[in-house]
Scaffold this active site. Structure first.
Site, PDB file in Angstrom:
ATOM      1  N   ARG A  69       0.819  -1.227   0.000  1.00  0.00           N
ATOM      2  CA  ARG A  69       0.000   0.000   0.000  1.00  0.00           C
ATOM      3  C   ARG A  69       0.846   1.267   0.000  1.00  0.00           C
ATOM      4  NH1 ARG A  69      -1.888   1.032   4.735  1.00  0.00           N
ATOM      5  NH2 ARG A  69      -2.715  -1.043   5.178  1.00  0.00           N
ATOM      6  N   TYR A 123     -16.737  20.303 -11.188  1.00  0.00           N
ATOM      7  CA  TYR A 123     -17.121  18.965 -11.649  1.00  0.00           C
ATOM      8  C   TYR A 123     -18.209  18.447 -10.705  1.00  0.00           C
ATOM      9  CZ  TYR A 123     -16.391  13.976 -12.694  1.00  0.00           C
ATOM     10  OH  TYR A 123     -16.548  12.662 -13.044  1.00  0.00           O
ATOM     11  N   ASP A 195      -8.136  21.728  -9.526  1.00  0.00           N
ATOM     12  CA  ASP A 195      -8.390  20.618 -10.437  1.00  0.00           C
ATOM     13  C   ASP A 195      -7.809  21.028 -11.788  1.00  0.00           C
ATOM     14  OD1 ASP A 195      -9.383  18.791 -12.299  1.00  0.00           O
ATOM     15  OD2 ASP A 195     -11.252  18.478 -11.202  1.00  0.00           O
ATOM     16  N   LYS A 220      -7.750  10.722 -17.448  1.00  0.00           N
ATOM     17  CA  LYS A 220      -7.947  11.430 -18.729  1.00  0.00           C
ATOM     18  C   LYS A 220      -6.651  11.428 -19.541  1.00  0.00           C
ATOM     19  CE  LYS A 220     -11.716  12.440 -16.423  1.00  0.00           C
ATOM     20  NZ  LYS A 220     -12.720  11.406 -16.306  1.00  0.00           N
TER      21      LYS A 220
END
Ligand SMILES: Cc1ncc(COP(=O)(O)O)c(C=O)c1O
Length: 407
Positions: A69, A123, A195, A220
């Site tokens: 992790r 968003y 963002d 993206k």
């Protein structure tokens, strides 16, 4: 990770240097063993030969294998590559999606009783988190006009912990005055979270423009091939430790396959973005001249709110933009969208393929009004032949005009 980045602390870097960085970043010999691409370390348990080795690994988990992790050379390489794209950054943490990157960034600086500001063009899932879990944990959200600029200082309260920025905004593409807003926030002790998914750190460097935390939905343009979910937050020195602790406490991590897909995508992000920009602008200009089109919302076109700020602050435009038609509504979208040959109908963007969705930005507004005379669409212009894409849109608009009228 901070000292590891060749570009950390630098400034005013030319894009050509970034192109070299995209190719070479994260390829340390200790991680790659000479192989061009860092190998995929699929790991949970790490076995130690001695207690002393176990204790030593725990002292710096960003440089030693400790537990899956906490990372492996595959994730370290991607983190280092992303950090290097943001001059002045200290480090980057990876998350399993863009949304988890946003929520982790907010939780790294806000606590119960705090107040958080976010743009009305945020968003939608960002606003949903603000209205949902954030409120449940006693953090009060307040939405603001995305074009408010330095005037946002008038909304700061004694308990304002964070100012979220998204530039350009989702669906409506308002470009924000990020440097001015970040400057007033810093003066007031408010953490700025950007963002930066639309521009990526190639076309806008958030830390250099005064932001504290810069997140990207790597799903993206970083991944670039629509085959993986991935998010990142890059922090300046002041916010780095709190970000890292928050991500660890939330247990957020990414698998080796996703990190490797992110790294692979990053290698070609510069050339892909250049093509997205070129084709996107051709399509945007063609649409702007179409009789059925009311306006095109593309930061590089003057019709985009905040366009002058884009010219001032950004070094490019990606392939995502909006178009507002003169007629029709969401209910008429099928006339246009159902018969498309090249534009796929689907969520997300930033992959090599062209996509479109109908949208209704007015339904998401809380403190500002957004009005359109007709159907609104969000387009992602991919890497196909631009003539094919324009022909596809021409046929779609003709179908729409035949059914709905409006030109
Ligand atoms: C601007 C923006 N930020 C964040 C996200 C969320 O990314 P993800 O889908 O990886 O959770 C998206 C996704 O569409 C987005 O458009």
């Amino acid at each position: 990770m901070g000292g590891a980045s060749r570009y950390a602390g630098g400034d005013g870097r030319r894009l050509s240097e970034a192109d070299t960085w995209l190719v070479e970043a994260g390829r340390r010999r200790a991680w790659t063993h000479g192989i061009v691409n860092p190998p995929l370390y699929r790991a949970s348990t790490v076995l130690y030969e001695t207690i002393a080795a176990m204790d030593a690994a725990n002292r710096d988990v960003d440089a030693n294998l400790y537990y899956g992790r906490k990372g492996t050379p595959t994730t370290w390489a991607l983190r280092e590559a992303l950090t290097g794209l943001e001059p002045g950054a200290e480090g980057t943490m990876l998350m399993p999606s863009g949304v988890s990157a946003i929520t982790a960034a907010i939780l790294s600086c806000a606590k119960a009783g705090d107040h958080v500001l976010l743009p009305d063009s945020a968003y939608d899932p960002t606003s949903a988190f603000a209205d949902g879990l954030m409120r449940r944990f006693g953090i009060e959200p307040q939405w603001y006009d995305p074009l408010i600029g330095a005037g946002v200082a008038g909304l700061f309260r004694a308990n304002t912990a964070a100012l979220l920025l998204e530039s350009p905004g989702s669906l409506t593409f308002e470009v924000q005055d990020v440097p001015a807003m970040a400057a007033v926030a810093r003066e007031a002790g408010v953490v700025t979270i950007l963002d930066n998914t639309w521009a990526t750190s190639l076309y806008f460097q958030g830390i250099r423009h005064g932001c504290d935390l810069v997140m990207q939905a790597c799903t993206k343009y970083v991944v670039g091939h629509s085959d993986s979910m991935l998010g990142s937050v890059t922090a300046n020195a002041a916010r780095w430790r709190d970000l890292q602790k928050t991500v660890w406490q939330l247990g957020l991590c990414v698998g080796a396959d996703d990190a490797a897909l992110g790294l692979r995508g990053l290698r070609t992000m510069g050339v892909r973005l250049a093509r997205h920009q070129e084709s996107g602008l051709k399509v945007a200009r063609w649409l702007a001249a179409h009789p059925l089109v009311d306006r095109v919302l593309h930061p590089a076109l003057e019709s985009c709110p905040g366009h002058a700020l884009w010219r001032r602050d950004f070094s490019g435009a990606s392939g995502l933009f909006g178009v507002v038609l003169k007629a029709g509504s969401r209910a008429d979208a099928a006339h246009l969208c159902d018969g498309m040959r090249h534009f796929g109908l689907g969520f997300s963007w930033g992959g090599y393929e062209s996509l479109m969705i109908p949208c209704s930005p007015e339904r998401l507004r809380r403190v500002t009004r957004w009005q359109a005379p007709g159907l609104c669409l969000r387009l992602h212009v991919g890497l196909e032949d631009v003539g094919d894409l324009i022909a596809d849109l021409e046929a779609g608009l003709a179908r729409f005009a035949a059914a709905v009228g409006g030109s």
